[in-house]
Design a protein around this motif. Sequence first.
Motif, PDB file in Angstrom:
ATOM      1  N   UNK A 152       0.993  -1.189   0.271  1.00 28.83           N
ATOM      2  CA  UNK A 152      -0.085   0.096   0.073  1.00 28.83           C
ATOM      3  C   UNK A 152       0.973   1.213  -0.038  1.00 28.83           C
ATOM      4  N   UNK A 153       2.178   1.120   0.317  1.00 25.43           N
ATOM      5  CA  UNK A 153       3.015   2.256   0.560  1.00 25.43           C
ATOM      6  C   UNK A 153       3.880   2.491  -0.879  1.00 25.43           C
ATOM      7  N   UNK A 154       3.655   1.589  -1.660  1.00 21.24           N
ATOM      8  CA  UNK A 154       4.399   1.480  -2.860  1.00 21.24           C
ATOM      9  C   UNK A 154       4.446   2.600  -3.652  1.00 21.24           C
ATOM     10  N   UNK A 155       5.532   3.534  -3.899  1.00 22.52           N
ATOM     11  CA  UNK A 155       5.533   4.797  -4.653  1.00 22.52           C
ATOM     12  C   UNK A 155       5.188   4.687  -6.171  1.00 22.52           C
ATOM     13  N   UNK A 156       4.515   5.570  -6.861  1.00 18.58           N
ATOM     14  CA  UNK A 156       4.272   5.477  -8.276  1.00 18.58           C
ATOM     15  C   UNK A 156       5.368   5.196  -9.133  1.00 18.58           C
ATOM     16  N   UNK A 157       5.227   4.047  -9.799  1.00 17.92           N
ATOM     17  CA  UNK A 157       6.390   3.880 -10.584  1.00 17.92           C
ATOM     18  C   UNK A 157       7.462   2.882 -10.395  1.00 17.92           C
ATOM     19  N   UNK A 158       7.435   2.552  -8.882  1.00 20.85           N
ATOM     20  CA  UNK A 158       8.256   1.630  -8.271  1.00 20.85           C
ATOM     21  C   UNK A 158       7.754   0.144  -8.723  1.00 20.85           C
ATOM     22  N   UNK A 159       8.802  -0.879  -8.722  1.00 21.19           N
ATOM     23  CA  UNK A 159       8.390  -2.159  -9.010  1.00 21.19           C
ATOM     24  C   UNK A 159       8.502  -2.830  -7.874  1.00 21.19           C
TER      25      UNK A 159
ATOM     26  N   UNK B 161      -3.351 -16.036  -1.730  1.00 16.91           N
ATOM     27  CA  UNK B 161      -2.313 -15.007  -1.591  1.00 16.91           C
ATOM     28  C   UNK B 161      -1.839 -14.290  -2.644  1.00 16.91           C
ATOM     29  N   UNK B 162      -1.611 -15.090  -3.650  1.00 15.20           N
ATOM     30  CA  UNK B 162      -1.186 -14.435  -4.967  1.00 15.20           C
ATOM     31  C   UNK B 162      -2.134 -13.523  -5.723  1.00 15.20           C
TER      32      UNK B 162
ATOM     33  N   UNK C 240      -0.833  -4.617  -6.233  1.00 18.00           N
ATOM     34  CA  UNK C 240       0.285  -4.021  -6.882  1.00 18.00           C
ATOM     35  C   UNK C 240       1.535  -4.710  -7.020  1.00 18.00           C
ATOM     36  N   UNK C 241       1.581  -6.076  -6.669  1.00 18.36           N
ATOM     37  CA  UNK C 241       2.667  -6.853  -6.731  1.00 18.36           C
ATOM     38  C   UNK C 241       3.139  -7.019  -8.217  1.00 18.36           C
ATOM     39  N   UNK C 242       4.390  -6.791  -8.462  1.00 19.88           N
ATOM     40  CA  UNK C 242       5.008  -6.862  -9.940  1.00 19.88           C
ATOM     41  C   UNK C 242       5.571  -8.255 -10.188  1.00 19.88           C
TER      42      UNK C 242
ATOM     43  N   UNK D  39       1.428 -10.982 -13.195  1.00 20.61           N
ATOM     44  CA  UNK D  39       2.567 -11.014 -12.108  1.00 20.61           C
ATOM     45  C   UNK D  39       3.754 -12.133 -12.572  1.00 20.61           C
ATOM     46  N   UNK D  40       4.915 -11.816 -12.501  1.00 17.99           N
ATOM     47  CA  UNK D  40       6.052 -12.718 -12.531  1.00 17.99           C
ATOM     48  C   UNK D  40       6.403 -13.633 -11.464  1.00 17.99           C
TER      49      UNK D  40
END
Length: 242
Positions: free
Chosen positions: A140-147, A173-174, A181-183, A205-206
Motif C-alpha cells: 500500500x506504500x508502494x511509490x508510483x512507478x516503483x517495481x 495470496x497471489x 500491486x505486486x509485480x 505477475x512474474x
Amino acid sequence: MTTRLFHVSDLHFGREDIAAVARFAEIVRDERPDAVICTGDLTMRARAHEFAAATDWLKTLGVPVTIEPGNHDLPYFNPIQRLLDPYKRYRRVAAAIERPMDLPDVVIVPLKTTARIQPRRLSWGRVSRSGLIRALALLAEKPAGAVALVTCHHPLVRTDFEGHGDTLGGAAALAVLAEAGADAVLSGHVHDAFDVAWEAKGRTVRLIGAGTLSRRTRTTPASFNELRVENGRLEVTVRAVG
C-alpha cells in the motif's frame, strides 16, 4: 537509473557447493549490485555452526542483503525450540548483516511462508493471514512507478517445476498480492530457476525462482538470478556459477 539486484537461494550451508558460494561472493564484490536478495534455506539443518558459516559468508559480500527464512532454517533436532522460538538463529543472522537499503525504484515486500509444524504438506509452505496483512501494508506504500518484489521461500503456486506441492493459501495470496500491486514474486525451495508470467486479478505477475548454490542441484546447475529494474521494467537473467 538502473537498479541491479542479485537473487540467490538455497545455499544450504552444511551441504553448500564450496566453489559456487566462493564464486558468487567474488562476483558480488567485483560487480557491486545494489543489493542481494536471499529467499531462504541458508542452512541444511539449522545447526548453530551452519548459521555461523552463513553469517560469515554474507558479511563478506559487502552490499546490503535481505533474507527470508526457509523450511531448512527452522530447528530440525530441537522440537521445543521449533515450537517456542523457531526463528531465533535466523534473527541473529538478519541482525548481523542488516544494512540500510536505498532502492528508490524498487519495493521489497517480505512474505514468510514457513511453518513451525511441517508435515509433508506444510514443508511445501503456507501463507499466514498475519504475514499476508503485513505484505499488503507494505504494498500500500508502494511509490508510483516503483517495481514491487514480494520475497518468500516457497513458490506460491506450482508452474512447470517438479518435486513441490501446493503452498497452503498460496494461490489466494497471489491473487490478493496482484490486486495490491505486486509485480513479481521471488522464491526458491525447488532448486531450479524459472520465470513465469501469471495472470491474476487482471494483472500479470512474474513468478521468479532462483536455483541453488548447494550440492543439491536438480535440473539447473548452481546459479543465481540477476535482476535489472529500469523505468519500471524488470529484466531477469539466470547466471550460472562455475
